[in-house]
Scaffold this motif. Structure first.
Motif, PDB file in Angstrom:
ATOM      1  N   LYS A 197       0.836  -1.201   0.000  1.00 40.15           N
ATOM      2  CA  LYS A 197       0.000   0.000   0.000  1.00 40.15           C
ATOM      3  C   LYS A 197       0.869   1.248   0.000  1.00 40.15           C
ATOM      4  O   LYS A 197       2.071   1.178   0.250  1.00 40.15           O
ATOM      5  N   ALA A 198       0.264   2.382  -0.269  1.00 37.49           N
ATOM      6  CA  ALA A 198       0.970   3.658  -0.242  1.00 37.49           C
ATOM      7  C   ALA A 198       1.269   4.059   1.205  1.00 37.49           C
ATOM      8  O   ALA A 198       0.580   3.617   2.132  1.00 37.49           O
ATOM      9  N   PRO A 199       2.291   4.917   1.437  1.00 39.26           N
ATOM     10  CA  PRO A 199       2.630   5.347   2.795  1.00 39.26           C
ATOM     11  C   PRO A 199       1.476   6.010   3.541  1.00 39.26           C
ATOM     12  O   PRO A 199       1.436   5.974   4.766  1.00 39.26           O
ATOM     13  N   SER A 200       0.545   6.580   2.822  1.00 37.14           N
ATOM     14  CA  SER A 200      -0.588   7.260   3.469  1.00 37.14           C
ATOM     15  C   SER A 200      -1.533   6.282   4.147  1.00 37.14           C
ATOM     16  O   SER A 200      -2.315   6.672   5.013  1.00 37.14           O
ATOM     17  N   GLY A 201      -1.470   4.997   3.760  1.00 41.96           N
ATOM     18  CA  GLY A 201      -2.426   4.037   4.267  1.00 41.96           C
ATOM     19  C   GLY A 201      -1.964   3.196   5.432  1.00 41.96           C
ATOM     20  O   GLY A 201      -2.709   2.322   5.904  1.00 41.96           O
ATOM     21  N   LEU A 202      -0.763   3.421   5.954  1.00 39.34           N
ATOM     22  CA  LEU A 202      -0.260   2.595   7.052  1.00 39.34           C
ATOM     23  C   LEU A 202      -1.039   2.853   8.339  1.00 39.34           C
ATOM     24  O   LEU A 202      -1.250   4.000   8.725  1.00 39.34           O
ATOM     25  N   ASP A 203      -1.447   1.772   9.015  1.00 42.75           N
ATOM     26  CA  ASP A 203      -2.142   1.930  10.290  1.00 42.75           C
ATOM     27  C   ASP A 203      -1.135   1.865  11.444  1.00 42.75           C
ATOM     28  O   ASP A 203       0.082   1.767  11.224  1.00 42.75           O
ATOM     29  N   ALA A 204      -1.622   1.911  12.669  1.00 43.11           N
ATOM     30  CA  ALA A 204      -0.731   1.985  13.839  1.00 43.11           C
ATOM     31  C   ALA A 204       0.147   0.745  13.976  1.00 43.11           C
ATOM     32  O   ALA A 204       1.334   0.851  14.323  1.00 43.11           O
ATOM     33  N   ARG A 205      -0.412  -0.436  13.704  1.00 42.07           N
ATOM     34  CA  ARG A 205       0.371  -1.665  13.840  1.00 42.07           C
ATOM     35  C   ARG A 205       1.458  -1.737  12.781  1.00 42.07           C
ATOM     36  O   ARG A 205       2.604  -2.121  13.054  1.00 42.07           O
ATOM     37  N   GLU A 206       1.124  -1.363  11.552  1.00 40.02           N
ATOM     38  CA  GLU A 206       2.116  -1.361  10.469  1.00 40.02           C
ATOM     39  C   GLU A 206       3.190  -0.305  10.719  1.00 40.02           C
ATOM     40  O   GLU A 206       4.380  -0.516  10.437  1.00 40.02           O
ATOM     41  N   ALA A 207       2.781   0.834  11.269  1.00 41.24           N
ATOM     42  CA  ALA A 207       3.744   1.891  11.603  1.00 41.24           C
ATOM     43  C   ALA A 207       4.724   1.413  12.664  1.00 41.24           C
ATOM     44  O   ALA A 207       5.919   1.737  12.618  1.00 41.24           O
ATOM     45  N   ALA A 208       4.243   0.639  13.636  1.00 40.37           N
ATOM     46  CA  ALA A 208       5.116   0.103  14.684  1.00 40.37           C
ATOM     47  C   ALA A 208       6.152  -0.848  14.097  1.00 40.37           C
ATOM     48  O   ALA A 208       7.325  -0.852  14.490  1.00 40.37           O
ATOM     49  N   VAL A 209       5.732  -1.667  13.136  1.00 39.04           N
ATOM     50  CA  VAL A 209       6.666  -2.579  12.463  1.00 39.04           C
ATOM     51  C   VAL A 209       7.728  -1.781  11.708  1.00 39.04           C
ATOM     52  O   VAL A 209       8.922  -2.092  11.765  1.00 39.04           O
ATOM     53  N   ALA A 210       7.302  -0.744  10.998  1.00 35.04           N
ATOM     54  CA  ALA A 210       8.237   0.094  10.245  1.00 35.04           C
ATOM     55  C   ALA A 210       9.269   0.718  11.178  1.00 35.04           C
ATOM     56  O   ALA A 210      10.468   0.728  10.876  1.00 35.04           O
ATOM     57  N   ALA A 211       8.823   1.239  12.308  1.00 32.70           N
ATOM     58  CA  ALA A 211       9.733   1.862  13.268  1.00 32.70           C
ATOM     59  C   ALA A 211      10.719   0.842  13.818  1.00 32.70           C
ATOM     60  O   ALA A 211      11.905   1.138  14.027  1.00 32.70           O
ATOM     61  N   ALA A 212      10.255  -0.386  14.047  1.00 33.11           N
ATOM     62  CA  ALA A 212      11.130  -1.435  14.567  1.00 33.11           C
ATOM     63  C   ALA A 212      12.206  -1.800  13.551  1.00 33.11           C
ATOM     64  O   ALA A 212      13.345  -2.117  13.920  1.00 33.11           O
ATOM     65  N   LEU A 213      11.882  -1.745  12.261  1.00 33.80           N
ATOM     66  CA  LEU A 213      12.843  -2.097  11.223  1.00 33.80           C
ATOM     67  C   LEU A 213      13.914  -1.024  11.046  1.00 33.80           C
ATOM     68  O   LEU A 213      14.983  -1.294  10.507  1.00 33.80           O
ATOM     69  N   VAL A 214      13.639   0.192  11.486  1.00 33.92           N
ATOM     70  CA  VAL A 214      14.688   1.227  11.484  1.00 33.92           C
ATOM     71  C   VAL A 214      15.659   0.967  12.626  1.00 33.92           C
ATOM     72  O   VAL A 214      16.867   1.093  12.478  1.00 33.92           O
ATOM     73  N   ARG A 215      15.145   0.589  13.767  1.00 33.51           N
ATOM     74  CA  ARG A 215      16.007   0.305  14.930  1.00 33.51           C
ATOM     75  C   ARG A 215      16.918  -0.886  14.676  1.00 33.51           C
ATOM     76  O   ARG A 215      18.046  -0.913  15.140  1.00 33.51           O
ATOM     77  N   ALA A 216      16.421  -1.885  13.976  1.00 30.52           N
ATOM     78  CA  ALA A 216      17.219  -3.089  13.739  1.00 30.52           C
ATOM     79  C   ALA A 216      17.069  -3.535  12.292  1.00 30.52           C
ATOM     80  O   ALA A 216      16.443  -4.536  11.985  1.00 30.52           O
ATOM     81  N   PRO A 217      17.657  -2.775  11.346  1.00 30.19           N
ATOM     82  CA  PRO A 217      17.474  -3.093   9.924  1.00 30.19           C
ATOM     83  C   PRO A 217      18.077  -4.428   9.521  1.00 30.19           C
ATOM     84  O   PRO A 217      17.695  -5.002   8.514  1.00 30.19           O
ATOM     85  N   ASN A 218      19.046  -4.942  10.307  1.00 30.04           N
ATOM     86  CA  ASN A 218      19.692  -6.210   9.950  1.00 30.04           C
ATOM     87  C   ASN A 218      19.215  -7.377  10.813  1.00 30.04           C
ATOM     88  O   ASN A 218      19.822  -8.438  10.823  1.00 30.04           O
ATOM     89  N   ALA A 219      18.131  -7.155  11.563  1.00 25.64           N
ATOM     90  CA  ALA A 219      17.621  -8.225  12.429  1.00 25.64           C
ATOM     91  C   ALA A 219      17.099  -9.395  11.607  1.00 25.64           C
ATOM     92  O   ALA A 219      16.690  -9.240  10.457  1.00 25.64           O
ATOM     93  N   ARG A 220      17.117 -10.565  12.204  1.00 25.89           N
ATOM     94  CA  ARG A 220      16.562 -11.741  11.540  1.00 25.89           C
ATOM     95  C   ARG A 220      15.042 -11.600  11.450  1.00 25.89           C
ATOM     96  O   ARG A 220      14.426 -10.914  12.261  1.00 25.89           O
ATOM     97  N   PRO A 221      14.419 -12.266  10.463  1.00 25.94           N
ATOM     98  CA  PRO A 221      12.963 -12.146  10.293  1.00 25.94           C
ATOM     99  C   PRO A 221      12.205 -12.477  11.563  1.00 25.94           C
ATOM    100  O   PRO A 221      11.213 -11.813  11.868  1.00 25.94           O
TER     101      PRO A 221
END
Length: 221
Positions: A197-221
């Protein structure tokens, strides 16, 4: 007679000496610092990893991947990014973003105090400092982390950015430039690749995942 938990005088003096030397180096770097690029310049130089193929009427036919090194989408205006995502990123990366002038000295003090007592703490790098590292190749983080010189340069560049850019411009450029997991760079690529989806459509749960991936971009799945 010193108490059992008292630190020897030299263990307190060394951090203070290092802080003094670092401050002096910071002042010298500030005097010779180069001008930071303007917001419009950064936006103009942004390049998607895909090339749009249009018909004779300008209608999009398809997108062809032309940069295999990263997955980067289109530049997205801050107004077109989900408020939930903007909030999640600020809370996760720099909760005093709208209060400081590039450097969060409260976070720096907390990190320094934690290092003194060998306590694991969250880094003190602000969104503005992170952006300065993304804009300047000499300040980018290497495999072993940033050197002291790079950290000082990042601090100087962040202060310059705050003087020349508005907060909304800093946040917009950061969200379009920040690396996420793997090859993904920028919120447009992340939203479309991970959530479809486009960035405008992210909900709170998806936003939390995005923020977590910035903190640990090389983390295992």
């Amino acid at each position: 007679m010193p108490t059992p938990n008292a630190l020897p005088p030299h263990s307190i003096a060394r951090p203070a000496l290092r802080a003094t030397l670092a401050f002096g180096a910071l002042m010298l770097m500030a005097q010779g610092a180069q001008a930071v690029p303007g917001f419009e310049e950064v936006k103009r130089d942004f390049r998607s990893s895909d090339t749009a193929v249009l018909d004779r009427n300008g209608e999009l036919l398809q997108r062809v991947r032309t940069d295999a090194s990263v997955r980067r989408g289109q530049w997205t205006a801050l107004a077109d990014i989900s408020p939930a995502l903007r909030t999640a990123m600020v809370l996760s990366e720099d909760r005093r973003f709208y209060e400081h002038s590039g450097v969060d000295w409260r976070a720096v003090s907390a990190a320094a105090w934690g290092n003194l007592w060998n306590t694991r703490t969250r880094g003190a790098s602000t969104i503005t400092m992170q952006l300065s590292g993304l804009l300047d190749e000499d300040l980018r983080r290497g495999g072993g982390g940033r050197s002291l010189t790079q950290k000082l340069g990042q601090t100087v560049a962040a202060a310059q950015l705050e003087r020349q850019w508005r907060k909304d411009q800093i946040l917009e450029a950061y969200l379009n430039s920040v690396p996420f997991r793997g090859e993904i760079v920028g919120i447009d690529a992340l939203s479309r690749t991970l959530f479809g989806k486009a960035p405008s459509g992210l909900d709170a749960r998806e936003a939390a995942v995005a923020a977590a991936l910035v903190r640990a971009p090389n983390a295992r799945p």
